[in-house]
Design a protein around this motif. Structure first.
Motif, PDB file in Angstrom:
ATOM      1  N   MET A   1       0.841  -1.196   0.000  1.00 29.68           N
ATOM      2  CA  MET A   1       0.000   0.000   0.000  1.00 29.68           C
ATOM      3  C   MET A   1       0.874   1.243   0.000  1.00 29.68           C
ATOM      4  N   PRO A   2       0.401   2.317  -0.652  1.00 25.76           N
ATOM      5  CA  PRO A   2       1.169   3.555  -0.631  1.00 25.76           C
ATOM      6  C   PRO A   2       1.383   4.046   0.793  1.00 25.76           C
ATOM      7  N   GLN A   3       2.544   4.599   1.047  1.00 25.26           N
ATOM      8  CA  GLN A   3       2.858   5.113   2.375  1.00 25.26           C
ATOM      9  C   GLN A   3       2.353   6.550   2.479  1.00 25.26           C
ATOM     10  N   THR A   4       1.429   6.786   3.384  1.00 20.49           N
ATOM     11  CA  THR A   4       0.749   8.069   3.501  1.00 20.49           C
ATOM     12  C   THR A   4       1.253   8.834   4.711  1.00 20.49           C
ATOM     13  N   LEU A   5       1.601  10.091   4.494  1.00 20.06           N
ATOM     14  CA  LEU A   5       2.011  10.983   5.580  1.00 20.06           C
ATOM     15  C   LEU A   5       1.017  12.130   5.663  1.00 20.06           C
ATOM     16  N   VAL A   6       0.424  12.312   6.834  1.00 23.14           N
ATOM     17  CA  VAL A   6      -0.503  13.411   7.074  1.00 23.14           C
ATOM     18  C   VAL A   6       0.253  14.524   7.781  1.00 23.14           C
ATOM     19  N   ILE A   7       0.346  15.678   7.118  1.00 20.96           N
ATOM     20  CA  ILE A   7       1.113  16.814   7.642  1.00 20.96           C
ATOM     21  C   ILE A   7       0.161  17.778   8.335  1.00 20.96           C
ATOM     22  N   ILE A   8       0.465  18.087   9.603  1.00 24.97           N
ATOM     23  CA  ILE A   8      -0.392  18.962  10.405  1.00 24.97           C
ATOM     24  C   ILE A   8       0.446  20.126  10.919  1.00 24.97           C
ATOM     25  N   PRO A   9       0.352  21.306  10.293  1.00 24.12           N
ATOM     26  CA  PRO A   9       1.081  22.475  10.804  1.00 24.12           C
ATOM     27  C   PRO A   9       0.378  23.021  12.041  1.00 24.12           C
ATOM     28  N   THR A  10       1.147  23.475  13.012  1.00 29.08           N
ATOM     29  CA  THR A  10       0.545  23.958  14.256  1.00 29.08           C
ATOM     30  C   THR A  10       1.188  25.261  14.732  1.00 29.08           C
ATOM     31  N   TYR A  11       0.346  26.077  15.324  1.00 26.27           N
ATOM     32  CA  TYR A  11       0.794  27.236  16.097  1.00 26.27           C
ATOM     33  C   TYR A  11      -0.271  27.485  17.155  1.00 26.27           C
ATOM     34  N   ASN A  12       0.079  27.240  18.402  1.00 25.83           N
ATOM     35  CA  ASN A  12      -0.857  27.373  19.528  1.00 25.83           C
ATOM     36  C   ASN A  12      -2.102  26.497  19.338  1.00 25.83           C
ATOM     37  N   GLU A  13      -1.865  25.214  19.175  1.00 25.34           N
ATOM     38  CA  GLU A  13      -2.956  24.253  19.011  1.00 25.34           C
ATOM     39  C   GLU A  13      -2.903  23.162  20.088  1.00 25.34           C
ATOM     40  N   ARG A  14      -2.443  23.504  21.278  1.00 28.42           N
ATOM     41  CA  ARG A  14      -2.311  22.528  22.355  1.00 28.42           C
ATOM     42  C   ARG A  14      -3.651  21.853  22.673  1.00 28.42           C
ATOM     43  N   GLU A  15      -4.743  22.593  22.600  1.00 31.41           N
ATOM     44  CA  GLU A  15      -6.055  22.037  22.939  1.00 31.41           C
ATOM     45  C   GLU A  15      -6.537  21.018  21.915  1.00 31.41           C
ATOM     46  N   ASN A  16      -5.982  21.067  20.705  1.00 27.46           N
ATOM     47  CA  ASN A  16      -6.505  20.242  19.615  1.00 27.46           C
ATOM     48  C   ASN A  16      -5.601  19.110  19.173  1.00 27.46           C
ATOM     49  N   ILE A  17      -4.294  19.210  19.413  1.00 32.86           N
ATOM     50  CA  ILE A  17      -3.355  18.352  18.710  1.00 32.86           C
ATOM     51  C   ILE A  17      -3.505  16.877  19.076  1.00 32.86           C
ATOM     52  N   GLN A  18      -3.727  16.548  20.348  1.00 30.95           N
ATOM     53  CA  GLN A  18      -3.853  15.141  20.715  1.00 30.95           C
ATOM     54  C   GLN A  18      -5.057  14.488  20.051  1.00 30.95           C
ATOM     55  N   SER A  19      -6.174  15.195  20.069  1.00 30.77           N
ATOM     56  CA  SER A  19      -7.395  14.653  19.490  1.00 30.77           C
ATOM     57  C   SER A  19      -7.270  14.462  17.984  1.00 30.77           C
ATOM     58  N   ILE A  20      -6.718  15.449  17.297  1.00 27.38           N
ATOM     59  CA  ILE A  20      -6.666  15.369  15.841  1.00 27.38           C
ATOM     60  C   ILE A  20      -5.708  14.280  15.381  1.00 27.38           C
ATOM     61  N   VAL A  21      -4.590  14.103  16.083  1.00 28.32           N
ATOM     62  CA  VAL A  21      -3.648  13.033  15.738  1.00 28.32           C
ATOM     63  C   VAL A  21      -4.302  11.675  15.953  1.00 28.32           C
ATOM     64  N   ALA A  22      -5.000  11.503  17.073  1.00 21.05           N
ATOM     65  CA  ALA A  22      -5.669  10.234  17.344  1.00 21.05           C
ATOM     66  C   ALA A  22      -6.729   9.927  16.290  1.00 21.05           C
ATOM     67  N   ARG A  23      -7.460  10.936  15.858  1.00 22.54           N
ATOM     68  CA  ARG A  23      -8.502  10.733  14.856  1.00 22.54           C
ATOM     69  C   ARG A  23      -7.907  10.355  13.501  1.00 22.54           C
ATOM     70  N   VAL A  24      -6.779  10.961  13.152  1.00 22.35           N
ATOM     71  CA  VAL A  24      -6.121  10.614  11.887  1.00 22.35           C
ATOM     72  C   VAL A  24      -5.682   9.159  11.900  1.00 22.35           C
ATOM     73  N   LEU A  25      -5.015   8.739  12.972  1.00 23.40           N
ATOM     74  CA  LEU A  25      -4.502   7.371  13.040  1.00 23.40           C
ATOM     75  C   LEU A  25      -5.634   6.356  13.086  1.00 23.40           C
ATOM     76  N   SER A  26      -6.777   6.755  13.638  1.00 23.51           N
ATOM     77  CA  SER A  26      -7.933   5.869  13.654  1.00 23.51           C
ATOM     78  C   SER A  26      -8.607   5.802  12.283  1.00 23.51           C
ATOM     79  N   ALA A  27      -8.695   6.949  11.603  1.00 27.37           N
ATOM     80  CA  ALA A  27      -9.376   7.001  10.303  1.00 27.37           C
ATOM     81  C   ALA A  27      -8.587   6.296   9.209  1.00 27.37           C
TER      82      ALA A  27
END
Length: 251
Positions: A1-27
């Motif tokens: 399967m193709p190797q997929t990298l999801v790039i997430i740029p951040t600046y002051n996203e402490r409230e969101n980063i854990q949730s969004i990373v978990a959702r990406v890895l689950s999806a």
């Protein structure tokens, strides 16, 4: 399967980063995530580093200063291409791009060079925006695509998939827009390169945590740059140039 990298740029996203990373890895099981943090004073980079220490599929690029979205993505693209990833995804950290819709974009990427998550094609939607922001965003996209003769409907959206081959053909060293215009600039390079660009309808949702970096002044500054591009012939020429590969829509 193709190797997929999801790039997430951040600046002051402490409230969101854990949730969004978990959702990406689950999806998208088996995908990897690269957080690109621009020295967030709220500790986003440190939190992302802790996530990377616990998860082998999570990586972090710690940038020293805040230089804009485009600079973060261009550094991430270089990092990813040097490591052999096949498909590179752009995804906002604030939850406005739904990771659960990423499989639809990746499915389209099986036969397309560039996939745009589109708010403005049938089936696309925007949730929880006031009317003035909706008008500003849609109007800016319409103005840009008409002035630059781009066939796509959503030229400013940031939920995208690029194949590695597409990025290598797009002359990234000539992409010089670091802010809101970055997405338009990238699309111009893709169309000029004759790549197959497909739009997939998405639902865009306004963030619930943190503060948006978007403002009317930023959009107006971008539109001024687009106007200069249009007046100086930087857009896709209607005559005297090779016809770009037509855009299409899935969904």
């Amino acid at each position: 399967m193709p190797q997929t990298l999801v790039i997430i740029p951040t600046y002051n996203e402490r409230e969101n980063i854990q949730s969004i990373v978990a959702r990406v890895l689950s999806a998208v099981p088996g995908s990897e995530v690269l957080v690109v943090d621009d020295a967030s004073p709220d500790g986003t980079g440190e939190l992302a580093g802790a996530l990377a220490a616990r998860h082998p599929n999570v990586h972090v690029l710690h940038r020293l200063t805040k230089e804009g979205l485009g600079a973060a993505y261009l550094e991430a693209f270089t990092w990813a291409l040097s490591r052999g990833y096949d498909r590179l995804v752009q995804l906002d950290a604030d939850g406005s791009h739904l990771p659960e819709q990423l499989p639809d974009l990746l499915a389209a990427a099986e036969t397309a060079d560039v996939v745009l998550g589109s708010r403005w094609v049938p089936g696309g939607a925007v949730r929880n925006w006031p009317w003035h922001r909706l008008a500003l965003s849609r109007g800016g996209s319409t103005y840009s695509r008409i002035l630059l003769n781009l066939p796509q409907q959503d030229v400013t959206g940031g939920f995208r998939v690029y194949s590695a081959n597409a990025l290598e053909r797009m002359q990234l060293n000539r992409v010089d827009s670091l802010g809101y215009c970055f997405q338009i600039d990238m699309l111009l390079h893709a169309v000029r390169a004759g790549l197959r660009v497909v739009e997939v309808p998405i639902t865009f949702i306004e963030r619930t945590h943190g503060t948006s970096k978007m403002s009317g002044a930023i959009v107006l500054e971008a539109m001024a740059r687009v106007t200069r591009w249009g007046l100086t012939g930087r857009g896709i020429r209607r005559q005297g140039a090779a016809a770009p590969t037509p855009s299409s829509r899935l969904g």
